[in-house]
Scaffold this motif. Structure first.
Motif, short mmCIF file in Angstrom:
data_model
loop_
_atom_site.label_atom_id
_atom_site.label_comp_id
_atom_site.label_asym_id
_atom_site.label_seq_id
_atom_site.Cartn_x
_atom_site.Cartn_y
_atom_site.Cartn_z
N ILE A 167 0.84 -1.19 0.00
CA ILE A 167 0.00 0.00 0.00
C ILE A 167 0.87 1.25 0.00
N ALA A 168 1.94 1.23 0.82
CA ALA A 168 2.87 2.37 0.85
C ALA A 168 3.50 2.57 -0.52
N PHE A 169 3.87 1.48 -1.19
CA PHE A 169 4.47 1.58 -2.52
C PHE A 169 3.48 2.18 -3.51
N VAL A 170 2.24 1.71 -3.49
CA VAL A 170 1.22 2.22 -4.43
C VAL A 170 0.99 3.71 -4.19
N TRP A 171 0.93 4.12 -2.93
CA TRP A 171 0.73 5.54 -2.63
C TRP A 171 1.87 6.39 -3.19
#
Length: 283
Positions: A167-171
């Motif tokens: 999720i952090a990567f996608v953000w």
């Protein structure tokens, strides 16, 4: 919620304080606001790609309308993509914290309920929130207040549950490529199905991936409009199909036209208060 309509000169309306040193917690920005006038403030909030915590330091003088007819007094948390939010009151003094959704998940102990909503800080933090607010009101300087908030956030971040690395990567990808991020491609990059990414992202940030990407693009558009760029140029620069597409997006997020967003008092304080946006701060 700190500016006043229709003035565009933020310095004429507010004393604005910012931390004297860089914060230790990534994805966090803080600023303090004290009104220079006793005239009432009535301010439309422009949605922003961070969760905003407004800590009322003026004994309940700050009131926030949530866009659905509800009124919240005192310290509040404004979620991502909250449309129709207004701040109002007299003699306002408040400390605002902007949290990247990657950080907010752990710090606030809430995520899904922060997509497009306004909630009381006490409802999320309980006694810990009340103690922190008492310490802030007793502090002798803004730097002391910023240190108190940073310590409270660090404690909660350490004890809280981090978002999934995916999720952090996608953000981060959404921030890096406003208007160009595609959910299917991002899901493939992290090795998830589109359905899994959609579900986990919404659970941990409060928004769907598509809505989050649209919010990031809208924020870039709003600030370009406020900087004096034409709607046609902004639409072409950041991935809108055409000017009508930009107009619809601005309406959907802010409830006003691109022309109105360009002169929004909420954006007038950004260069003073938020030199480094929370969602770009080392996240």
């Amino acid at each position: 919620m700190c500016s006043a309509e229709p003035a565009r000169d933020a310095a004429a309306v507010w004393d604005i304080a910012t931390p004297s040193r860089a914060g230790r917690l990534p994805g966090v920005s803080m600023a303090g606001f004290r009104a220079r006038t006793t005239a009432p403030v009535d301010l439309s909030v422009v949605p922003y790609p961070a969760v905003t915590v407004a800590v009322d330091l003026g004994d309940g003088r700050l009131a926030v309308g949530d866009g659905n007819g509800g009124q919240h007094h005192g310290s509040v948390v404004v979620g991502l993509a909250s449309c129709g939010v207004r701040g109002h009151g007299r003699d306002i003094e408040c400390l605002q914290v902007r949290l990247s959704p990657v950080v907010a998940h752990a710090v606030l102990g809430a995520s899904a309920e922060l997509g497009g909503t306004v909630v009381s800080l006490d409802d999320l933090w309980g006694r810990d929130g009340a103690r922190t607010q008492e310490q802030l009101r007793a502090a002798g300087s803004w730097d002391d207040r910023f240190a108190i908030v940073e310590a409270a956030l660090a404690r909660r971040h350490e004890a809280g549950r981090a978002v999934d690395p995916e999720i952090a990567f996608v953000w981060r990808q959404m921030l890096t490529n406003p208007g160009a991020a595609r959910v299917e491609r991002l899901a493939a990059e992290v090795g998830w199905s589109r359905k899994r990414l959609w579900s986990r992202f919404r659970t941990q940030t409060g928004l769907s991936p598509k809505r989050a990407a649209q919010l990031v693009r809208f924020d870039h558009a709003a600030h370009r409009l406020a900087a004096g760029h034409s709607a046609a140029l902004v639409a072409a620069e950041i991935g809108y199909v055409d000017q009508s597409h930009l107009h619809r997006d601005v309406r959907a997020f802010a409830g006003v036209t691109p022309t109105a967003v360009a002169v929004a008092p909420w954006l007038a304080v950004d260069d003073v208060a938020w030199a480094v946006p929370a969602y770009l701060s080392k996240t």
